[in-house]
Design a protein around this motif. Structure first.
Motif, PDB file in Angstrom:
ATOM      1  N   MET A 395       0.848  -1.211   0.000  1.00  0.00           N
ATOM      2  CA  MET A 395       0.000   0.000   0.000  1.00  0.00           C
ATOM      3  C   MET A 395       0.878   1.254   0.000  1.00  0.00           C
ATOM      4  SD  MET A 395      -2.665  -1.440   2.839  1.00  0.00           S
ATOM      5  CE  MET A 395      -3.616   0.005   3.242  1.00  0.00           C
ATOM      6  N   ALA A 396       1.945   1.228   0.796  1.00  0.00           N
ATOM      7  CA  ALA A 396       2.822   2.406   0.873  1.00  0.00           C
ATOM      8  C   ALA A 396       3.551   2.637  -0.457  1.00  0.00           C
ATOM      9  CB  ALA A 396       3.836   2.220   2.005  1.00  0.00           C
ATOM     10  N   PHE A 397       4.075   1.579  -1.037  1.00  0.00           N
ATOM     11  CA  PHE A 397       4.787   1.751  -2.316  1.00  0.00           C
ATOM     12  C   PHE A 397       3.824   2.194  -3.424  1.00  0.00           C
ATOM     13  CE2 PHE A 397       7.814  -1.246  -0.249  1.00  0.00           C
ATOM     14  CZ  PHE A 397       8.943  -0.440  -0.319  1.00  0.00           C
ATOM     15  N   ALA A 398       2.622   1.655  -3.396  1.00  0.00           N
ATOM     16  CA  ALA A 398       1.631   2.048  -4.407  1.00  0.00           C
ATOM     17  C   ALA A 398       1.262   3.518  -4.220  1.00  0.00           C
ATOM     18  CB  ALA A 398       0.394   1.156  -4.301  1.00  0.00           C
ATOM     19  N   ALA A 399       1.140   3.949  -2.958  1.00  0.00           N
ATOM     20  CA  ALA A 399       0.814   5.353  -2.696  1.00  0.00           C
ATOM     21  C   ALA A 399       1.926   6.263  -3.201  1.00  0.00           C
ATOM     22  CB  ALA A 399       0.583   5.563  -1.202  1.00  0.00           C
ATOM     23  N   GLU A 400       3.160   5.832  -3.007  1.00  0.00           N
ATOM     24  CA  GLU A 400       4.289   6.647  -3.481  1.00  0.00           C
ATOM     25  C   GLU A 400       4.286   6.741  -5.008  1.00  0.00           C
ATOM     26  OE1 GLU A 400       5.649   8.602  -1.770  1.00  0.00           O
ATOM     27  OE2 GLU A 400       7.694   9.022  -2.408  1.00  0.00           O
ATOM     28  N   ARG A 401       3.965   5.628  -5.643  1.00  0.00           N
ATOM     29  CA  ARG A 401       3.850   5.668  -7.104  1.00  0.00           C
ATOM     30  C   ARG A 401       2.718   6.623  -7.511  1.00  0.00           C
ATOM     31  NH1 ARG A 401       2.985   0.444 -10.986  1.00  0.00           N
ATOM     32  NH2 ARG A 401       5.200   0.161 -10.559  1.00  0.00           N
ATOM     33  N   ALA A 402       1.585   6.530  -6.829  1.00  0.00           N
ATOM     34  CA  ALA A 402       0.438   7.390  -7.153  1.00  0.00           C
ATOM     35  C   ALA A 402       0.800   8.862  -6.978  1.00  0.00           C
ATOM     36  CB  ALA A 402      -0.748   7.019  -6.268  1.00  0.00           C
ATOM     37  N   ARG A 403       1.530   9.164  -5.896  1.00  0.00           N
ATOM     38  CA  ARG A 403       1.910  10.561  -5.627  1.00  0.00           C
ATOM     39  C   ARG A 403       2.869  11.084  -6.687  1.00  0.00           C
ATOM     40  NH1 ARG A 403       5.899  13.669  -3.187  1.00  0.00           N
ATOM     41  NH2 ARG A 403       7.307  11.895  -3.000  1.00  0.00           N
ATOM     42  N   ILE A 404       3.885  10.283  -6.976  1.00  0.00           N
ATOM     43  CA  ILE A 404       4.923  10.762  -7.897  1.00  0.00           C
ATOM     44  C   ILE A 404       4.394  10.839  -9.329  1.00  0.00           C
ATOM     45  CG2 ILE A 404       7.136  10.100  -8.950  1.00  0.00           C
ATOM     46  CD1 ILE A 404       7.918   9.045  -6.131  1.00  0.00           C
ATOM     47  N   GLU A 405       3.610   9.850  -9.715  1.00  0.00           N
ATOM     48  CA  GLU A 405       3.150   9.801 -11.113  1.00  0.00           C
ATOM     49  C   GLU A 405       1.791  10.477 -11.297  1.00  0.00           C
ATOM     50  OE1 GLU A 405       3.457   5.777 -12.531  1.00  0.00           O
ATOM     51  OE2 GLU A 405       5.534   5.594 -11.842  1.00  0.00           O
ATOM     52  N   GLY A 406       1.180  10.909 -10.208  1.00  0.00           N
ATOM     53  CA  GLY A 406      -0.087  11.622 -10.305  1.00  0.00           C
ATOM     54  C   GLY A 406      -1.193  10.773 -10.902  1.00  0.00           C
ATOM     55  N   ARG A 407      -1.301   9.522 -10.438  1.00  0.00           N
ATOM     56  CA  ARG A 407      -2.359   8.665 -11.003  1.00  0.00           C
ATOM     57  C   ARG A 407      -2.974   7.749  -9.959  1.00  0.00           C
ATOM     58  NH1 ARG A 407      -0.178   3.206 -13.018  1.00  0.00           N
ATOM     59  NH2 ARG A 407       2.073   3.381 -13.129  1.00  0.00           N
ATOM     60  N   VAL A 408      -4.066   7.135 -10.357  1.00  0.00           N
ATOM     61  CA  VAL A 408      -4.725   6.169  -9.479  1.00  0.00           C
ATOM     62  C   VAL A 408      -4.057   4.811  -9.704  1.00  0.00           C
ATOM     63  CG1 VAL A 408      -6.902   4.957  -9.057  1.00  0.00           C
ATOM     64  CG2 VAL A 408      -6.903   7.429  -9.512  1.00  0.00           C
ATOM     65  N   VAL A 409      -3.722   4.122  -8.607  1.00  0.00           N
ATOM     66  CA  VAL A 409      -3.105   2.799  -8.727  1.00  0.00           C
ATOM     67  C   VAL A 409      -4.142   1.729  -8.369  1.00  0.00           C
ATOM     68  CG1 VAL A 409      -1.315   1.237  -7.848  1.00  0.00           C
ATOM     69  CG2 VAL A 409      -0.784   3.658  -8.219  1.00  0.00           C
ATOM     70  N   ALA A 410      -4.365   0.804  -9.294  1.00  0.00           N
ATOM     71  CA  ALA A 410      -5.256  -0.334  -9.052  1.00  0.00           C
ATOM     72  C   ALA A 410      -4.423  -1.429  -8.392  1.00  0.00           C
ATOM     73  CB  ALA A 410      -5.848  -0.823 -10.364  1.00  0.00           C
ATOM     74  N   MET A 411      -4.820  -1.834  -7.185  1.00  0.00           N
ATOM     75  CA  MET A 411      -3.939  -2.679  -6.378  1.00  0.00           C
ATOM     76  C   MET A 411      -3.805  -4.115  -6.897  1.00  0.00           C
ATOM     77  SD  MET A 411      -2.380  -0.955  -4.101  1.00  0.00           S
ATOM     78  CE  MET A 411      -1.707  -2.226  -3.028  1.00  0.00           C
ATOM     79  N   ARG A 412      -4.857  -4.661  -7.481  1.00  0.00           N
ATOM     80  CA  ARG A 412      -4.750  -6.051  -7.937  1.00  0.00           C
ATOM     81  C   ARG A 412      -3.657  -6.166  -9.009  1.00  0.00           C
ATOM     82  NH1 ARG A 412      -8.400 -10.370  -7.617  1.00  0.00           N
ATOM     83  NH2 ARG A 412      -9.941  -8.970  -6.744  1.00  0.00           N
ATOM     84  N   ALA A 413      -3.687  -5.258  -9.975  1.00  0.00           N
ATOM     85  CA  ALA A 413      -2.673  -5.270 -11.036  1.00  0.00           C
ATOM     86  C   ALA A 413      -1.299  -4.952 -10.455  1.00  0.00           C
ATOM     87  CB  ALA A 413      -3.050  -4.259 -12.120  1.00  0.00           C
ATOM     88  N   TYR A 414      -1.275  -4.046  -9.482  1.00  0.00           N
ATOM     89  CA  TYR A 414       0.002  -3.669  -8.860  1.00  0.00           C
ATOM     90  C   TYR A 414       0.633  -4.863  -8.153  1.00  0.00           C
ATOM     91  CZ  TYR A 414       3.354  -1.155  -5.943  1.00  0.00           C
ATOM     92  OH  TYR A 414       4.509  -0.737  -5.335  1.00  0.00           O
ATOM     93  N   ARG A 415      -0.176  -5.608  -7.388  1.00  0.00           N
ATOM     94  CA  ARG A 415       0.356  -6.791  -6.691  1.00  0.00           C
ATOM     95  C   ARG A 415       0.933  -7.790  -7.688  1.00  0.00           C
ATOM     96  NH1 ARG A 415      -4.756  -6.579  -4.251  1.00  0.00           N
ATOM     97  NH2 ARG A 415      -4.674  -5.309  -2.369  1.00  0.00           N
TER      98      ARG A 415
END
Ligand SMILES: NC(=O)c1ccc[n+]([C@@H]2O[C@H](COP(=O)([O-])OP(=O)(O)OC[C@H]3O[C@@H](n4cnc5c(N)ncnc54)[C@H](O)[C@@H]3O)[C@@H](O)[C@H]2O)c1
Length: 429
Positions: A395-415
């Motif tokens: 969740m933390a790494f996905a949030a960092e990606r979302a913040r830096i890239e300015g996008r919504v991260v879908a967690m299933r695909a991210y995992r």
């Protein structure tokens, strides 16, 4: 009575010495340190002498300790974040059960690699997510899981980091840079994300995040502020971060003051401020981690979470509110009270789990008790196995990606993406 668990310690810094060394001093019948690895000679000798570790089992690095045949049944890894991956992989491979400090590792795929390695070697890998072992958070967990709130629809959770803690850890100190340690949303908030995941019992479906480093930057420096507070700063009376005020008061001997030097005399403290990282002007450091960040999350069960972390609080207290279909819950670490408002009956009940003395509200003791129990009781699963702790890290790494890239991260695909990258890394491809 079972014999004490014999332990090796990697990293005799703040956590190793005070949290885990302190536990061994209080409970010698439960654990005993028989080896230590620490490059700083002063810290190594202090720890080794306190625990009567013989000279032949005092090492100047984790590599040296793990280069020798296994010498204890388990090991505590309290080195800094960037050392966790390789030292833990080596320890698991050498046959040690491991209690590992959070964050597990500094990339998402390295966290997955650790989980996979522990499972492959059949070893216990437990993470120091200490909050799950506290009375306050376990009471909150039990209330939500009991169904008293009905179905939780929305949560607000604030991680309020005190201004002096922000300055100490995330501007001047160990966790100031994502390059040398980890993003703040991981370093500080993997605890928060872990308890949210644990309390709600549902995974995140997708998330977005915003935040920046907005205050602890050169452009915010007062006119004429020198590199160090000890160089004669014209703003010393107006600056909440003026280091002599934070560190020279001799009545202050615990954390965080005890991390600036082994010598806590007035001369030792002044030397540390003149020469070490903690005397630097907060506007002239090599910090790059954010000082405020928000995450918006929607869970697989449709609940939403609004999460805020910031380093501009008067005190280190988390505050939160859970609104369910039957009741509303409000809680604060400041008061240590959990208040429930029942929508049907209109009644209000306040539960005060009570304060427990000790590091992290008793969590430091709790995580060690659970580790000892897991070592001594076949089939006992600690609350914070690496597998259980992985989700909060993702969740933390996905949030960092979302913040830096300015996008919504879908967690299933991210995992799925991270699992695949971890496999590639483990195979050395
Ligand atoms: N669970 C919690 O709530 C909590 C709280 C604070 C910190 N932490 C985590 O604990 C870990 C340690 O934090 P800390 O505050 O004790 O840091 P620290 O810097 O005080 O201690 C780390 C120690 O590791 C030593 N070290 C460096 N290289 C080494 C090597 N090759 N072999 C062996 N030791 C080596 C350092 O010299 C240092 O003494 C970090 O990962 C941190 O994020 C967790």
């Amino acid at each position: 009575m079972p014999r004490p668990v014999e332990l090796a310690l990697l990293g005799a810094g703040n956590r190793g010495t005070f949290a885990y060394g302190g536990y061994a001093r209080r409970y010698p019948h439960r654990v005993r340190f028989i080896a230590v690895a620490e490059p700083d000679a002063g810290r190594r000798e202090r720890f080794a002498n306190e625990h009567a570790i013989p000279p032949e089992r005092r090492f100047d690095s984790w590599e040296a300790l793990l280069g020798r045949p296994q010498m204890a049944e388990a090991l505590i890894n309290a080195t800094m974040d960037r050392t966790h991956l390789h030292s833990t992989l080596a320890a698991l491979g050498a046959g040690y059960d491991v209690l590992l400090e959070k964050p597990m590792a500094t990339t998402a795929e390295d966290c997955v690699r650790l989980v996979q390695a522990a499972e492959r070697h059949g070893r216990l890998l437990q993470i120091c997510h200490v909050l799950r072992y506290t009375l306050f958070w376990s009471t909150l967990h039990d209330i939500v899981q009991s169904g008293r709130l009905g179905r939780v629809v929305t949560v607000t959770h604030n991680e309020n980091v005190a201004y002096w803690h922000m300055a100490h850890s995330f501007v001047r100190g160990n966790w100031r840079s994502a390059v040398t340690s980890a993003p703040m949303i991981l370093a500080k908030c993997c605890h928060d994300l872990d308890i949210l995941y644990w309390i709600l019992g549902s995974r995140v479906e997708s998330l977005s995040s915003f935040g920046s480093l907005s205050h602890f930057v050169a452009r915010a420096a007062p006119a004429g502020a020198p590199e160090r507070c000890t160089d004669g700063c014209p703003a010393e009376d107006d600056c909440p971060f003026y280091a002599p005020r934070l560190y020279l008061d001799e009545s202050l001997t615990g954390w965080p003051v005890n991390t600036i030097s082994l010598d806590l005399s007035q001369e030792g403290r002044l030397k540390a401020l003149r020469e070490g990282p903690y005397g630097r002007c907060v506007y002239r450091c090599d910090n790059d981690v954010v000082d405020h960040q928000v995450i918006n999350m929607v869970l697989e069960d449709e609940a939403t979470i609004a999460f805020t972390m910031h380093g501009h609080s008067h005190d280190n207290v988390r505050t939160m509110r859970y609104d369910g279909t039957r009741a509303t819950l409000r809680a604060s670490e400041a008061t240590h009270e959990i208040t429930l408002y029942d929508h049907l009956t209109g009644t209000e009940e306040t539960i005060a789990p009570g304060r427990v003395v000790g590091g992290h509200g008793g969590g430091d003791t709790g995580v060690m008790n659970a580790f000892v129990q897991a070592m001594r009781t076949p089939g006992f699963a600690a609350l914070t196995t690496a597998r259980a702790s992985l989700e909060s890290h993702l969740m933390a790494f996905a949030a960092e990606r979302a913040r830096i890239e300015g996008r919504v991260v879908a967690m299933r695909a991210y995992r799925e993406e991270i699992e695949a990258r971890a496999l590639t890394a483990s195979l050395g491809l």
